[in-house]
Design an enzyme around this catalytic site. Structure first.
Site, PDB file in Angstrom:
ATOM      1  N   ARG A  40       0.836  -1.197   0.000  1.00 52.38           N
ATOM      2  CA  ARG A  40       0.000   0.000   0.000  1.00 52.38           C
ATOM      3  C   ARG A  40       0.876   1.254   0.000  1.00 52.38           C
ATOM      4  O   ARG A  40       0.522   2.272  -0.600  1.00 52.38           O
ATOM      5  CB  ARG A  40      -0.917  -0.018   1.229  1.00 52.38           C
ATOM      6  CG  ARG A  40      -1.966   1.075   1.277  1.00 52.38           C
ATOM      7  CD  ARG A  40      -2.929   0.984   0.103  1.00 52.38           C
ATOM      8  NE  ARG A  40      -4.005   1.949   0.210  1.00 52.38           N
ATOM      9  CZ  ARG A  40      -5.223   1.663   0.635  1.00 52.38           C
ATOM     10  NH1 ARG A  40      -5.519   0.433   1.004  1.00 52.38           N
ATOM     11  NH2 ARG A  40      -6.150   2.589   0.692  1.00 52.38           N
TER      12      ARG A  40
ATOM     13  N   ASN B 262     -11.269  16.649   1.537  1.00 52.33           N
ATOM     14  CA  ASN B 262     -12.210  15.553   1.339  1.00 52.33           C
ATOM     15  C   ASN B 262     -13.554  15.952   1.929  1.00 52.33           C
ATOM     16  O   ASN B 262     -13.633  16.842   2.796  1.00 52.33           O
ATOM     17  CB  ASN B 262     -11.699  14.278   2.016  1.00 52.33           C
ATOM     18  CG  ASN B 262     -12.407  13.024   1.508  1.00 52.33           C
ATOM     19  OD1 ASN B 262     -13.208  13.072   0.572  1.00 52.33           O
ATOM     20  ND2 ASN B 262     -12.112  11.893   2.132  1.00 52.33           N
ATOM     21  N   THR B 263     -14.613  15.308   1.471  1.00 54.23           N
ATOM     22  CA  THR B 263     -15.939  15.528   2.033  1.00 54.23           C
ATOM     23  C   THR B 263     -16.401  14.260   2.739  1.00 54.23           C
ATOM     24  O   THR B 263     -15.939  13.154   2.450  1.00 54.23           O
ATOM     25  CB  THR B 263     -16.965  15.910   0.954  1.00 54.23           C
ATOM     26  OG1 THR B 263     -17.032  14.857  -0.014  1.00 54.23           O
ATOM     27  CG2 THR B 263     -16.592  17.215   0.282  1.00 54.23           C
ATOM     28  N   HIS B 264     -17.344  14.448   3.660  1.00 57.24           N
ATOM     29  CA  HIS B 264     -17.902  13.321   4.411  1.00 57.24           C
ATOM     30  C   HIS B 264     -19.386  13.576   4.617  1.00 57.24           C
ATOM     31  O   HIS B 264     -19.783  14.700   4.966  1.00 57.24           O
ATOM     32  CB  HIS B 264     -17.189  13.191   5.761  1.00 57.24           C
ATOM     33  CG  HIS B 264     -17.686  12.036   6.570  1.00 57.24           C
ATOM     34  ND1 HIS B 264     -17.399  10.726   6.235  1.00 57.24           N
ATOM     35  CD2 HIS B 264     -18.450  11.978   7.692  1.00 57.24           C
ATOM     36  CE1 HIS B 264     -17.969   9.913   7.119  1.00 57.24           C
ATOM     37  NE2 HIS B 264     -18.612  10.649   8.006  1.00 57.24           N
TER      38      HIS B 264
ATOM     39  N   ASP C 180      -6.022  14.488   7.243  1.00 59.96           N
ATOM     40  CA  ASP C 180      -4.835  14.197   8.033  1.00 59.96           C
ATOM     41  C   ASP C 180      -4.652  12.682   8.092  1.00 59.96           C
ATOM     42  O   ASP C 180      -5.245  11.947   7.303  1.00 59.96           O
ATOM     43  CB  ASP C 180      -4.924  14.832   9.431  1.00 59.96           C
ATOM     44  CG  ASP C 180      -6.063  14.262  10.272  1.00 59.96           C
ATOM     45  OD1 ASP C 180      -6.725  13.285   9.836  1.00 59.96           O
ATOM     46  OD2 ASP C 180      -6.288  14.794  11.370  1.00 59.96           O
TER      47      ASP C 180
ATOM     48  N   GLY D   9      -5.693  10.486  10.181  1.00 59.29           N
ATOM     49  CA  GLY D   9      -6.771   9.710  10.762  1.00 59.29           C
ATOM     50  C   GLY D   9      -7.895   9.460   9.771  1.00 59.29           C
ATOM     51  O   GLY D   9      -7.782   9.750   8.580  1.00 59.29           O
TER      52      GLY D   9
ATOM     53  N   ASP E  89     -11.371  10.591   8.685  1.00 61.79           N
ATOM     54  CA  ASP E  89     -12.348  11.682   8.766  1.00 61.79           C
ATOM     55  C   ASP E  89     -12.110  12.558   9.993  1.00 61.79           C
ATOM     56  O   ASP E  89     -13.050  12.998  10.661  1.00 61.79           O
ATOM     57  CB  ASP E  89     -13.780  11.114   8.790  1.00 61.79           C
ATOM     58  CG  ASP E  89     -14.091  10.257   7.586  1.00 61.79           C
ATOM     59  OD1 ASP E  89     -13.584  10.569   6.492  1.00 61.79           O
ATOM     60  OD2 ASP E  89     -14.834   9.272   7.726  1.00 61.79           O
TER      61      ASP E  89
END
Length: 206
Positions: free
Chosen positions: A70, A112-114, A146, A148, A150
């Site tokens: 990965r 990013n979106t959540h 970052d 983590g 979300d």
């Protein structure tokens, strides 16, 4: 952070690319302050890539399965995105977690979106979790990525009411509509105004 010149966006997608299309449409206006310079994906034959190709943009695909580790995939993504010298990297429905090498290269500039009001309901099943918990309002969050899940500094949030007869599908669909508007508006402001991050607080302006 992005300069007063037009900000360069690299957008990463994994599916239909509706958020990408919203950014492309917004960027067609010179006053928006940003333009998409490349689109990448973690899989072939998706509508998000087709949208980019129809817009005449360069595209690239890096599949996790092509790499032994990965970490190797993460470095490959870092390297190809770096070639386009982005001011901001937008994960628009990108379904892979980028790692330390990628984040270090674009420190504080990966968005990013959540589909929830973070820090509530992180993870892959936010609309379902929100319904199961019985909340009366949910929404969407734009955040700086970052290390983590979300967990990064929050740029913007938008609230979406939960209706008594909502299903996961109907709630998620309304969230996505609100999320798209929030993403376009916020990326434009970040590009035009610049931003700073201090003690997890994201502030517009230089």
């Amino acid at each position: 952070m992005p300069s007063p010149a037009v900000a360069r966006l690299v957008v990463l997608v994994s599916g239909a690319g509706t958020n990408l299309q919203a950014l492309l449409d917004a960027a067609a206006e010179p006053s928006y302050g940003a333009r998409v310079v490349a689109v990448g994906a973690d899989r072939d034959d998706i509508e998000g890539l087709a949208r980019a190709e129809r817009a005449g943009l360069p595209t690239f695909v890096r599949k996790v399965s092509q790499f032994e580790t990965r970490e190797g995939w993460d470095r490959a993504m870092r390297d190809i995105v770096s070639r386009f010298e982005p001011d901001l990297v937008v994960l628009a429905g990108f379904m892979k977690l980028v790692g330390e090498d990628f984040l270090a290269a674009f420190d504080g500039r990966v968005l990013n979106t959540h589909p929830a009001l973070l820090p509530a309901f992180p993870g892959m099943h936010a609309p379902s979790d929100a319904l199961a918990y019985g909340v009366k309002a949910s929404g969407a969050t734009l955040f700086v990525v970052d290390g983590g899940v979300d967990s990064g500094p929050i740029v913007a949030q938008v609230t979406v009411p939960v209706e008594p007869d909502d299903t996961v599908e109907t709630l998620h669909e309304r969230i996505k509509v609100a999320e798209r508007t929030m993403l376009v508006d916020s990326v434009g402001r970040l590009a035009r105004e610049g931003f700073t991050i201090t003690d997890r607080k994201v502030r517009f302006g230089r």
